[in-house]
Design a protein around this motif. Structure first.
Motif, PDB file in Angstrom:
ATOM      1  N   ASN A   7      40.466  25.239  39.980  1.00 17.19           N
ATOM      2  CA  ASN A   7      39.711  25.549  39.897  1.00 17.19           C
ATOM      3  C   ASN A   7      37.932  24.542  39.960  1.00 17.19           C
ATOM      4  O   ASN A   7      37.925  24.288  38.951  1.00 17.19           O
ATOM      5  CB  ASN A   7      39.202  26.546  38.283  1.00 17.19           C
ATOM      6  CG  ASN A   7      37.566  27.068  37.948  1.00 17.19           C
ATOM      7  OD1 ASN A   7      36.901  27.721  39.396  1.00 17.19           O
ATOM      8  ND2 ASN A   7      38.239  27.564  36.765  1.00 17.19           N
ATOM      9  N   LYS A  47      34.750  25.561  39.478  1.00 21.58           N
ATOM     10  CA  LYS A  47      33.675  25.964  39.709  1.00 21.58           C
ATOM     11  C   LYS A  47      32.568  26.996  40.280  1.00 21.58           C
ATOM     12  O   LYS A  47      32.860  26.487  41.460  1.00 21.58           O
ATOM     13  CB  LYS A  47      33.525  25.699  38.363  1.00 21.58           C
ATOM     14  CG  LYS A  47      34.746  25.780  37.253  1.00 21.58           C
ATOM     15  CD  LYS A  47      34.575  24.987  35.787  1.00 21.58           C
ATOM     16  CE  LYS A  47      35.828  25.088  35.266  1.00 21.58           C
ATOM     17  NZ  LYS A  47      35.574  24.935  33.914  1.00 21.58           N
ATOM     18  N   HIS A  60      38.287  34.615  34.135  1.00 21.65           N
ATOM     19  CA  HIS A  60      37.985  33.092  33.123  1.00 21.65           C
ATOM     20  C   HIS A  60      37.448  32.940  32.042  1.00 21.65           C
ATOM     21  O   HIS A  60      35.969  34.152  31.884  1.00 21.65           O
ATOM     22  CB  HIS A  60      37.516  32.767  34.027  1.00 21.65           C
ATOM     23  CG  HIS A  60      37.282  30.977  34.119  1.00 21.65           C
ATOM     24  ND1 HIS A  60      36.828  30.292  32.773  1.00 21.65           N
ATOM     25  CD2 HIS A  60      38.399  29.562  34.246  1.00 21.65           C
ATOM     26  CE1 HIS A  60      36.573  28.650  32.673  1.00 21.65           C
ATOM     27  NE2 HIS A  60      37.690  28.551  33.519  1.00 21.65           N
ATOM     28  N   GLU A 111      44.544  29.745  28.565  1.00 24.91           N
ATOM     29  CA  GLU A 111      43.096  28.517  28.714  1.00 24.91           C
ATOM     30  C   GLU A 111      42.379  28.014  27.135  1.00 24.91           C
ATOM     31  O   GLU A 111      41.731  29.167  27.278  1.00 24.91           O
ATOM     32  CB  GLU A 111      42.317  28.066  29.580  1.00 24.91           C
ATOM     33  CG  GLU A 111      42.365  28.366  30.827  1.00 24.91           C
ATOM     34  CD  GLU A 111      41.687  27.964  31.934  1.00 24.91           C
ATOM     35  OE1 GLU A 111      42.203  26.979  32.487  1.00 24.91           O
ATOM     36  OE2 GLU A 111      40.429  28.558  32.463  1.00 24.91           O
ATOM     37  N   ALA A 129      38.982  23.493  24.810  1.00 20.80           N
ATOM     38  CA  ALA A 129      39.734  22.760  25.319  1.00 20.80           C
ATOM     39  C   ALA A 129      38.905  22.812  26.748  1.00 20.80           C
ATOM     40  O   ALA A 129      39.391  21.414  27.878  1.00 20.80           O
ATOM     41  CB  ALA A 129      41.299  22.570  25.281  1.00 20.80           C
ATOM     42  N   ILE A 130      38.909  23.513  27.574  1.00 20.88           N
ATOM     43  CA  ILE A 130      37.618  24.148  27.789  1.00 20.88           C
ATOM     44  C   ILE A 130      36.683  22.880  28.822  1.00 20.88           C
ATOM     45  O   ILE A 130      35.535  22.696  28.363  1.00 20.88           O
ATOM     46  CB  ILE A 130      37.626  25.082  29.185  1.00 20.88           C
ATOM     47  CG1 ILE A 130      38.708  25.733  29.046  1.00 20.88           C
ATOM     48  CG2 ILE A 130      36.832  25.351  30.583  1.00 20.88           C
ATOM     49  CD1 ILE A 130      38.668  27.420  29.264  1.00 20.88           C
ATOM     50  N   GLY A 131      36.603  22.249  29.310  1.00 21.59           N
ATOM     51  CA  GLY A 131      35.314  20.784  29.915  1.00 21.59           C
ATOM     52  C   GLY A 131      34.956  20.588  28.964  1.00 21.59           C
ATOM     53  O   GLY A 131      34.085  19.848  28.729  1.00 21.59           O
ATOM     54  N   GLY A 135      42.933  23.336  30.846  1.00 22.78           N
ATOM     55  CA  GLY A 135      41.835  23.007  29.795  1.00 22.78           C
ATOM     56  C   GLY A 135      41.764  21.593  29.457  1.00 22.78           C
ATOM     57  O   GLY A 135      43.261  21.132  28.885  1.00 22.78           O
ATOM     58  N   SER A 136      41.145  21.272  30.254  1.00 25.00           N
ATOM     59  CA  SER A 136      40.512  19.442  30.156  1.00 25.00           C
ATOM     60  C   SER A 136      43.079  18.775  30.940  1.00 25.00           C
ATOM     61  O   SER A 136      43.299  17.568  29.993  1.00 25.00           O
ATOM     62  CB  SER A 136      40.355  18.696  28.595  1.00 25.00           C
ATOM     63  OG  SER A 136      39.307  19.310  28.503  1.00 25.00           O
ATOM     64  N   LEU A 184      46.259  24.445  35.337  1.00 18.65           N
ATOM     65  CA  LEU A 184      44.458  25.457  36.298  1.00 18.65           C
ATOM     66  C   LEU A 184      43.502  24.412  35.639  1.00 18.65           C
ATOM     67  O   LEU A 184      43.311  23.935  34.113  1.00 18.65           O
ATOM     68  CB  LEU A 184      44.151  26.644  35.379  1.00 18.65           C
ATOM     69  CG  LEU A 184      43.527  27.808  36.038  1.00 18.65           C
ATOM     70  CD1 LEU A 184      43.185  27.318  37.522  1.00 18.65           C
ATOM     71  CD2 LEU A 184      42.450  28.689  35.709  1.00 18.65           C
ATOM     72  N   ILE A 185      42.874  23.571  36.817  1.00 20.94           N
ATOM     73  CA  ILE A 185      42.199  22.258  36.229  1.00 20.94           C
ATOM     74  C   ILE A 185      41.144  22.270  37.374  1.00 20.94           C
ATOM     75  O   ILE A 185      40.506  22.633  38.101  1.00 20.94           O
ATOM     76  CB  ILE A 185      43.035  21.294  36.629  1.00 20.94           C
ATOM     77  CG1 ILE A 185      44.907  21.546  37.375  1.00 20.94           C
ATOM     78  CG2 ILE A 185      42.833  19.903  36.957  1.00 20.94           C
ATOM     79  CD1 ILE A 185      44.899  20.998  36.088  1.00 20.94           C
ATOM     80  N   GLY A 186      39.958  22.148  36.297  1.00 22.39           N
ATOM     81  CA  GLY A 186      38.624  22.311  36.272  1.00 22.39           C
ATOM     82  C   GLY A 186      37.968  20.748  36.858  1.00 22.39           C
ATOM     83  O   GLY A 186      38.702  20.527  38.303  1.00 22.39           O
ATOM     84  N   GLY A 187      37.431  20.206  35.845  1.00 16.17           N
ATOM     85  CA  GLY A 187      37.141  19.119  36.196  1.00 16.17           C
ATOM     86  C   GLY A 187      37.693  17.750  37.087  1.00 16.17           C
ATOM     87  O   GLY A 187      37.210  17.521  37.925  1.00 16.17           O
TER      88      GLY A 187
HETATM   89  P1  PGA Z   1      38.792  22.174  32.713  1.00 17.09           P
HETATM   90  O1  PGA Z   1      38.449  23.402  33.195  1.00 17.09           O
HETATM   91  O2  PGA Z   1      40.704  21.678  33.126  1.00 17.09           O
HETATM   92  O3  PGA Z   1      37.357  21.571  33.071  1.00 17.09           O
HETATM   93  O4  PGA Z   1      39.059  22.034  31.375  1.00 17.09           O
HETATM   94  C1  PGA Z   1      40.450  23.729  33.422  1.00 17.09           C
HETATM   95  C2  PGA Z   1      39.029  25.918  33.534  1.00 17.09           C
HETATM   96  O5  PGA Z   1      38.207  25.999  33.407  1.00 17.09           O
HETATM   97  O6  PGA Z   1      40.150  26.486  34.516  1.00 17.09           O
END
Ligand code: PGA
Length: 250
Positions: free
Chosen positions: A9, A11, A94, A166, A170-172, A211-212, A231-234
């Motif tokens: 993801n 973003k 999200h 998520e 734990a997100i970001g 989430g991280s 689902l992977i953000g950073g």
């Molecule tokens: P993150 O984001 O891996 O940066 O915590 C995950 C997400 O928001 O989908």
């Protein structure tokens, strides 16, 4: 029997030129992946990424979709627009959309119905905030979010959706749910689906953790029986990191 699915993801990151560069770097690194590999990109990057992933095993995703077919909804994109542009997956609900853009369980449901109708695979995000976990509401909340999101889909349609659990805390943040916490809550989501739609449906739905998630913690999380991907953000913004997550089983 459920094929793992690892989705990035991005973003609000990457211009079209940067998106193309990232995908070109990623392609050789993930070509042997056993998991389904998806990148969910900003709308303006869709064309560049669609061209760049041609002939590769990377699938294209978007980050949101409107629920109406067309009309006076300035700034929005319909499911048919995304589909024709080459998008296969779309993130829906999200926590950042819920938190900053007022999206509700009801609109998450409408978006899900619109996406499925157009032939897109929704990645539906659910998850509790820190205070909700501390108050003991996690299970009730994720069950409710999940069942509302799926309302109106057929059993066969539900088998093909992807759910991303998520935890918002734990997100970001660098905080991750423990392997056991993530597994337990995903088990609760699967059980709720199975109660309403039958065991076959519950067993078929792919449920990711988000989430991280990163190269360091992916193995432990993916070793849990209920967790079908991430689902992977950073960690999806750098090809070496994302490819390590994708290749967690190598
Ligand atoms: P993150 O984001 O891996 O940066 O915590 C995950 C997400 O928001 O989908």
């Amino acid at each position: 029997m459920r094929k793992p699915i690892i989705a990035g993801n991005w973003k609000m990151n990457k211009t079209p030129a940067e998106a193309k560069a990232l995908v070109n770097e990623l392609k050789p690194l993930v070509k042997e992946a056993n998991a389904t590999v998806v990148v969910c990109v900003p709308a303006v990057d869709i064309y560049a990424v669609k061209e760049a992933i041609k002939g590769s095993n990377i699938h294209l995703g978007a980050q949101n979709v409107h629920f109406k077919e067309s009309g006076a909804y300035t700034g929005e994109l319909s499911a048919a627009m995304l589909k024709e542009a080459g998008v296969e997956y779309v993130i829906i609900g999200h926590s950042e959309r819920r938190q900053y853009f007022g999206e509700t369980d009801a609109t998450v449901n409408l978006r899900t119905l619109a996406a499925v109708k157009a032939g897109l695979t929704p990645i539906i995000c659910v998850g509790e905030r820190k205070e909700e976990r501390e108050a003991g509401y996690t299970n009730a909340l994720v069950e409710y979010q999940t069942l509302i999101a799926l309302n109106g889909l057929t059993e066969d349609e539900i088998k093909n959706v992807v759910i991303a659990y998520e935890p918002v805390w734990a997100i970001g943040t660098g905080l991750t749910a423990t392997d056991e916490q993530a597994n337990e809550t995903i088990g609760v989501i699967r059980a709720a689906i199975a109660r309403k739609y039958g065991k076959r449906v519950g067993n078929a739905v792919r449920i990711q953790y988000g989430g991280s998630m990163n190269p360091k913690n992916v193995k432990g999380l993916m070793a849990q029986p209920e967790i079908d991907g991430g689902l992977i953000g950073g960690a999806s913004l750098k090809a070496p990191d994302f490819s390590q997550v994708v290749n967690y089983d190598k």
